[in-house]
Design a protein around this motif. Sequence first.
Motif, PDB file in Angstrom:
ATOM      1  N   VAL A 151       0.847  -1.193   0.000  1.00  0.00           N
ATOM      2  CA  VAL A 151       0.000   0.000   0.000  1.00  0.00           C
ATOM      3  C   VAL A 151       0.879   1.237   0.000  1.00  0.00           C
ATOM      4  O   VAL A 151       1.865   1.320   0.747  1.00  0.00           O
ATOM      5  N   LEU A 152       0.531   2.191  -0.831  1.00  0.00           N
ATOM      6  CA  LEU A 152       1.205   3.488  -0.838  1.00  0.00           C
ATOM      7  C   LEU A 152       0.386   4.441   0.029  1.00  0.00           C
ATOM      8  O   LEU A 152      -0.708   4.872  -0.355  1.00  0.00           O
ATOM      9  N   ALA A 153       0.876   4.732   1.224  1.00  0.00           N
ATOM     10  CA  ALA A 153       0.089   5.522   2.165  1.00  0.00           C
ATOM     11  C   ALA A 153       0.997   6.041   3.272  1.00  0.00           C
ATOM     12  O   ALA A 153       2.169   5.666   3.383  1.00  0.00           O
ATOM     13  N   ASP A 154       0.429   6.891   4.109  1.00  0.00           N
ATOM     14  CA  ASP A 154       1.078   7.368   5.323  1.00  0.00           C
ATOM     15  C   ASP A 154       0.842   6.315   6.411  1.00  0.00           C
ATOM     16  O   ASP A 154      -0.297   6.081   6.804  1.00  0.00           O
ATOM     17  N   PRO A 155       1.891   5.636   6.893  1.00  0.00           N
ATOM     18  CA  PRO A 155       1.682   4.580   7.885  1.00  0.00           C
ATOM     19  C   PRO A 155       0.965   5.055   9.139  1.00  0.00           C
ATOM     20  O   PRO A 155       0.147   4.321   9.708  1.00  0.00           O
ATOM     21  N   SER A 156       1.251   6.276   9.585  1.00  0.00           N
ATOM     22  CA  SER A 156       0.596   6.773  10.794  1.00  0.00           C
ATOM     23  C   SER A 156      -0.900   6.947  10.576  1.00  0.00           C
ATOM     24  O   SER A 156      -1.702   6.730  11.494  1.00  0.00           O
ATOM     25  N   MET A 157      -1.303   7.322   9.370  1.00  0.00           N
ATOM     26  CA  MET A 157      -2.725   7.442   9.058  1.00  0.00           C
ATOM     27  C   MET A 157      -3.402   6.082   9.144  1.00  0.00           C
ATOM     28  O   MET A 157      -4.487   5.937   9.734  1.00  0.00           O
ATOM     29  N   LEU A 158      -2.770   5.051   8.579  1.00  0.00           N
ATOM     30  CA  LEU A 158      -3.345   3.711   8.617  1.00  0.00           C
ATOM     31  C   LEU A 158      -3.415   3.178  10.046  1.00  0.00           C
ATOM     32  O   LEU A 158      -4.404   2.547  10.438  1.00  0.00           O
ATOM     33  N   LYS A 159      -2.382   3.424  10.829  1.00  0.00           N
ATOM     34  CA  LYS A 159      -2.397   2.975  12.219  1.00  0.00           C
ATOM     35  C   LYS A 159      -3.519   3.652  12.996  1.00  0.00           C
ATOM     36  O   LYS A 159      -4.210   3.009  13.806  1.00  0.00           O
ATOM     37  N   ALA A 160      -3.724   4.946  12.746  1.00  0.00           N
ATOM     38  CA  ALA A 160      -4.782   5.669  13.441  1.00  0.00           C
ATOM     39  C   ALA A 160      -6.158   5.132  13.067  1.00  0.00           C
ATOM     40  O   ALA A 160      -7.036   4.974  13.929  1.00  0.00           O
ATOM     41  N   ARG A 161      -6.362   4.820  11.791  1.00  0.00           N
ATOM     42  CA  ARG A 161      -7.662   4.292  11.381  1.00  0.00           C
ATOM     43  C   ARG A 161      -7.862   2.877  11.936  1.00  0.00           C
ATOM     44  O   ARG A 161      -8.979   2.521  12.318  1.00  0.00           O
ATOM     45  N   ALA A 162      -6.809   2.089  11.981  1.00  0.00           N
ATOM     46  CA  ALA A 162      -6.922   0.756  12.567  1.00  0.00           C
ATOM     47  C   ALA A 162      -7.328   0.849  14.030  1.00  0.00           C
ATOM     48  O   ALA A 162      -8.165   0.069  14.512  1.00  0.00           O
ATOM     49  N   GLU A 163      -6.759   1.802  14.763  1.00  0.00           N
ATOM     50  CA  GLU A 163      -7.154   2.022  16.160  1.00  0.00           C
ATOM     51  C   GLU A 163      -8.621   2.414  16.245  1.00  0.00           C
ATOM     52  O   GLU A 163      -9.373   1.891  17.076  1.00  0.00           O
ATOM     53  N   ARG A 164      -9.044   3.310  15.378  1.00  0.00           N
ATOM     54  CA  ARG A 164     -10.431   3.788  15.394  1.00  0.00           C
ATOM     55  C   ARG A 164     -11.407   2.640  15.127  1.00  0.00           C
ATOM     56  O   ARG A 164     -12.504   2.592  15.676  1.00  0.00           O
ATOM     57  N   LEU A 165     -11.013   1.720  14.256  1.00  0.00           N
ATOM     58  CA  LEU A 165     -11.882   0.600  13.895  1.00  0.00           C
ATOM     59  C   LEU A 165     -11.753  -0.588  14.847  1.00  0.00           C
ATOM     60  O   LEU A 165     -12.465  -1.592  14.676  1.00  0.00           O
ATOM     61  N   GLY A 166     -10.854  -0.482  15.820  1.00  0.00           N
ATOM     62  CA  GLY A 166     -10.655  -1.582  16.739  1.00  0.00           C
ATOM     63  C   GLY A 166      -9.908  -2.752  16.132  1.00  0.00           C
ATOM     64  O   GLY A 166     -10.067  -3.895  16.568  1.00  0.00           O
ATOM     65  N   ALA A 180      -6.397  -2.637  15.567  1.00  0.00           N
ATOM     66  CA  ALA A 180      -4.956  -2.486  15.760  1.00  0.00           C
ATOM     67  C   ALA A 180      -4.316  -3.771  16.298  1.00  0.00           C
ATOM     68  O   ALA A 180      -3.153  -4.068  15.993  1.00  0.00           O
ATOM     69  N   ALA A 181      -5.078  -4.543  17.087  1.00  0.00           N
ATOM     70  CA  ALA A 181      -4.513  -5.771  17.642  1.00  0.00           C
ATOM     71  C   ALA A 181      -4.447  -6.889  16.615  1.00  0.00           C
ATOM     72  O   ALA A 181      -3.757  -7.889  16.824  1.00  0.00           O
ATOM     73  N   SER A 182      -5.172  -6.720  15.504  1.00  0.00           N
ATOM     74  CA  SER A 182      -5.249  -7.782  14.491  1.00  0.00           C
ATOM     75  C   SER A 182      -4.294  -7.571  13.329  1.00  0.00           C
ATOM     76  O   SER A 182      -4.036  -8.507  12.568  1.00  0.00           O
ATOM     77  N   ILE A 183      -3.797  -6.349  13.167  1.00  0.00           N
ATOM     78  CA  ILE A 183      -2.994  -6.015  11.984  1.00  0.00           C
ATOM     79  C   ILE A 183      -1.728  -5.277  12.402  1.00  0.00           C
ATOM     80  O   ILE A 183      -1.783  -4.338  13.198  1.00  0.00           O
ATOM     81  N   ASP A 184      -0.613  -5.686  11.862  1.00  0.00           N
ATOM     82  CA  ASP A 184       0.627  -4.933  11.990  1.00  0.00           C
ATOM     83  C   ASP A 184       0.844  -4.142  10.707  1.00  0.00           C
ATOM     84  O   ASP A 184       0.602  -4.649   9.603  1.00  0.00           O
ATOM     85  N   GLY A 204       6.910  -8.979  -0.097  1.00  0.00           N
ATOM     86  CA  GLY A 204       6.778 -10.416   0.087  1.00  0.00           C
ATOM     87  C   GLY A 204       7.473 -10.941   1.321  1.00  0.00           C
ATOM     88  O   GLY A 204       7.313 -12.122   1.665  1.00  0.00           O
ATOM     89  N   GLU A 205       8.217 -10.091   2.009  1.00  0.00           N
ATOM     90  CA  GLU A 205       8.979 -10.528   3.173  1.00  0.00           C
ATOM     91  C   GLU A 205       8.274 -10.231   4.493  1.00  0.00           C
ATOM     92  O   GLU A 205       8.773 -10.618   5.554  1.00  0.00           O
ATOM     93  N   VAL A 206       7.132  -9.552   4.464  1.00  0.00           N
ATOM     94  CA  VAL A 206       6.464  -9.189   5.714  1.00  0.00           C
ATOM     95  C   VAL A 206       5.650 -10.378   6.231  1.00  0.00           C
ATOM     96  O   VAL A 206       5.223 -11.235   5.446  1.00  0.00           O
ATOM     97  N   PRO A 207       5.421 -10.475   7.539  1.00  0.00           N
ATOM     98  CA  PRO A 207       4.623 -11.576   8.085  1.00  0.00           C
ATOM     99  C   PRO A 207       3.196 -11.575   7.553  1.00  0.00           C
ATOM    100  O   PRO A 207       2.697 -10.555   7.066  1.00  0.00           O
ATOM    101  N   ALA A 208       2.531 -12.707   7.669  1.00  0.00           N
ATOM    102  CA  ALA A 208       1.197 -12.870   7.095  1.00  0.00           C
ATOM    103  C   ALA A 208       0.190 -11.888   7.670  1.00  0.00           C
ATOM    104  O   ALA A 208      -0.702 -11.414   6.967  1.00  0.00           O
ATOM    105  N   ARG A 209       0.288 -11.579   8.953  1.00  0.00           N
ATOM    106  CA  ARG A 209      -0.693 -10.687   9.567  1.00  0.00           C
ATOM    107  C   ARG A 209      -0.375  -9.211   9.328  1.00  0.00           C
ATOM    108  O   ARG A 209      -1.132  -8.336   9.741  1.00  0.00           O
TER     109      ARG A 209
END
Length: 352
Positions: free
Chosen positions: A45-60, A62-66, A77-82
């Motif tokens: 994904v081409l994005a601002d990581p802090s923006m994505l982290k903030a939205r993940a927190e808002r949606l509840g 954050a514990a499911s996605i790194d 292709g080298e990042v973990p599955a989650r």
Amino acid sequence: MSRPDASGAPAAPLAVTLGEPSGVGPDILLMLKASSDGRLPPLFVLADPSMLKARAERLGLAASIDVAIVGSPEEAGEVPARALAVLPLAERQDETPGTPNLLNGIGTIAAIDRATGFALDGQASGIVTGPIDKKALYDVGFRHPGHTEYLAELCSRRVGIDLTPVMLLTGPELSCVPVTIHIPLAEVPRQLTSELIVTTCRITAADYRRRLGVAAPRLAVSGLNPHAGEKGAIGAEDEAVIRPAVEMLRAEGIDAIGPLPADTMFHPPARARYDVAICMYHDQALIPAKTLAFDQTVNVTLGLPIIRTSPDHGTAADIAGTSKARPDSFRAALSLAWRMAEIEARSGATQR
């Protein structure tokens, strides 16, 4: 496009842009990642990581996605599955739901530019774009009717020729192409020409063969006027413009029929006789496509040297950040982009 590996599989991941961050673009990708158990196609994904982290927190979520920051498409292709691979933008993005930030438009355009560049360079097998807020882009100098036209200009600059983009709306029951797109209805008869219809159909037929795996696509060409003009009794365009175009296509060996009355083209027995409906204007194509499968229809841009798909809905800013968005169309867009890349890769491997 990316070169296939020895098995004919695409050699590069998909590049994903989220569109307007204050809309549901971030929601639907995060929701898909959280529920997919790693079954999404390879992507970054081409994005601002802090923006994505903030939205993940808002949606509840954050514990499911790194959020895994990568420095290049190859590292995805080298990042973990989650984990969700994110290639950071230089531009900051604000994710406040329903409230576009002027700076978001700059980042949105930058994401589109970079994704397209990666696809043209073969570092991405295709791009999947989230819904944009056109007003937000216009406020920062964007001067195109939409994604489709902008992508065509970016690709045209690279290849050195003017490309004609064709919009395909495809779902499980119906695929439609509008010949004219984002213009007022009153302008359609003035801009509709036999040459434009023929060009649109040639591009559609070629990409159906090359990227959708249909060896001999069947095109059903609609009329413009009620009852396809009743042989000139209800408008002249059907006989003077559309019928000659169909005859030219048939002379070239393209399986095209028409002009057909649009009011009888979309019931099940009629749909069984063709692969794609060629319609004369935007709503003639999009109304039946979205009515039949709003949550599963995908917007595909044909006629480009890259694969591009997108969900068929808008930013839905009123439900952004609420977990109410349905990610079905975005899932379908990802799946179709990867399938198109696989078809093209297998074809390339066979030809080597």
